[in-house]
Design a protein around this motif. Structure first.
Motif, PDB file in Angstrom:
ATOM      1  N   SER A 221      41.523  30.372  38.932  1.00 34.58           N
ATOM      2  CA  SER A 221      41.404  31.790  39.226  1.00 34.58           C
ATOM      3  C   SER A 221      42.775  32.421  39.188  1.00 34.58           C
ATOM      4  N   ALA A 222      42.811  33.700  38.811  1.00 37.68           N
ATOM      5  CA  ALA A 222      44.070  34.422  38.722  1.00 37.68           C
ATOM      6  C   ALA A 222      43.938  35.713  39.499  1.00 37.68           C
ATOM      7  N   PRO A 223      45.026  36.177  40.077  1.00 43.08           N
ATOM      8  CA  PRO A 223      44.966  37.461  40.777  1.00 43.08           C
ATOM      9  C   PRO A 223      44.675  38.583  39.803  1.00 43.08           C
ATOM     10  N   SER A 224      44.031  39.625  40.293  1.00 45.46           N
ATOM     11  CA  SER A 224      43.659  40.743  39.432  1.00 45.46           C
ATOM     12  C   SER A 224      44.880  41.601  39.147  1.00 45.46           C
ATOM     13  N   PRO A 225      45.369  41.608  37.900  1.00 46.04           N
ATOM     14  CA  PRO A 225      46.542  42.423  37.575  1.00 46.04           C
ATOM     15  C   PRO A 225      46.162  43.875  37.356  1.00 46.04           C
ATOM     16  N   SER A 226      47.143  44.681  36.985  1.00 49.10           N
ATOM     17  CA  SER A 226      46.898  46.112  36.845  1.00 49.10           C
ATOM     18  C   SER A 226      46.318  46.491  35.503  1.00 49.10           C
ATOM     19  N   LEU A 227      46.270  45.557  34.551  1.00 52.67           N
ATOM     20  CA  LEU A 227      45.776  45.877  33.211  1.00 52.67           C
ATOM     21  C   LEU A 227      44.554  45.031  32.895  1.00 52.67           C
TER      22      LEU A 227
END
Length: 303
Positions: A221-227
């Motif tokens: 899982s990855a953190p939700s980025p701005s793009l």
């Protein structure tokens, strides 16, 4: 088990897997990753492949909000390869929450193709477009947790087993007596009995090899980025259907490329920024411009 999977309908032909670049360009970050297939992200506005930055064991590309992009895939093998592709954790063909066992694209030997959007039908796609994470297709369909990542899971094709060699019947010779025929039949039976254990052992080894898994893809899982990636405008893109049987259930290779805006990647240290140039300071006044010994002389007369 055979599956019916979407395949590109147009043959693009063999494309070189690497290009000769000038010395200055070779010092730049690479634009392609992968072994079975070379994967890159293309800015469709400029036609340029985006540089891929490696940071803490992960690949990153910088996107421009509002820009359309494509996932460019080059099959580096001399055989068909199936690629299950996902964007923001969503299968680009079916729209399902992505899993490696789902449908994907089949690439012929040495074939290259640009996957430009979400598959809507056999003749249309909705373009991939960088957008704010909240406007991404995944977020708008209630799946915001994996926004900001592109994934490609690659599978080799199971090759059909060659047919067994034809059995040549034992030649019948009428001039042989019953005793000779019985003797040769007994010898042939002994030879077959000796060969049987080896053949059985070969089959056992083959069965164990087929049953042994080559690995599995760990879900990260990855953190939700701005793009994220929006569901862009409709475009024409034709595909056909084909059958493909995977050599094994787990992928032979998985590529994971994360993305965000350039500003965010610079702030996070993913894109290195060179320090500003240091300009030479002027010499300035010297406290001891002369070295003549003596005392303070009188100043010259005024006029």
């Amino acid at each position: 088990m055979k599956r019916r999977l979407i395949s590109t309908a147009l043959a693009l032909g063999a494309v070189a897997s690497s290009l000769a670049l000038p010395a200055q360009a070779q010092s730049q970050p690479p634009a392609r990753v992968g072994s079975l297939m070379q994967i890159s992200v293309v800015d469709r506005g400029t036609g340029a492949e985006l540089p891929v930055y490696r940071h803490r064991g992960e690949y990153w590309v910088a996107g421009r909000p509002g820009a359309r992009y494509a996932i460019r895939a080059r099959n580096a093998m001399g055989e068909r390869i199936m690629a299950v592709m996902s964007v923001d954790g969503v299968n680009v063909v079916t729209g399902e929450t992505a899993g490696v066992g789902q449908n994907g694209y089949v690439f012929g030997a040495r074939e290259r193709s640009d996957i430009t959007g979400w598959r809507k039908s056999d003749s249309q796609i909705a373009a991939f477009e960088f957008a704010a994470a909240g406007n991404s297709y995944a977020s708008r369909t209630g799946r915001p947790d994996d926004v900001g990542v592109i994934g490609v899971a690659m599978f080799r094709e199971r090759m059909p087993e060659p047919p067994p060699p034809p059995v040549t019947p034992y030649p019948r010779r009428d001039e042989f007596g019953d005793r000779e025929r019985r003797s040769e039949s007994s010898s042939l039976g002994d030879a077959r009995a000796k060969a049987a254990p080896g053949a059985a052992a070969d089959k056992s080894v083959a069965a164990e090899s087929a049953a042994s898994p080559s690995g599995s893809m760990a879900r990260q899982s990855a953190p939700s980025p701005s793009l994220g990636t929006a569901h862009g405008r409709r475009e024409t893109s034709y595909v056909g259907k084909t059958t493909f049987e995977r050599a094994q259930s787990s992928p032979d290779e998985v590529i994971r490329i994360r993305y965000d805006s350039r500003e965010n990647l610079v702030a996070a240290g993913v894109i290195p920024v060179p320090p500003p140039p240091r300009w030479p300071r002027p010499a300035g006044p010297s406290p001891f411009p002369g070295s003549e010994p003596g005392y303070v002389p009188d100043p010259p007369p005024r006029y």
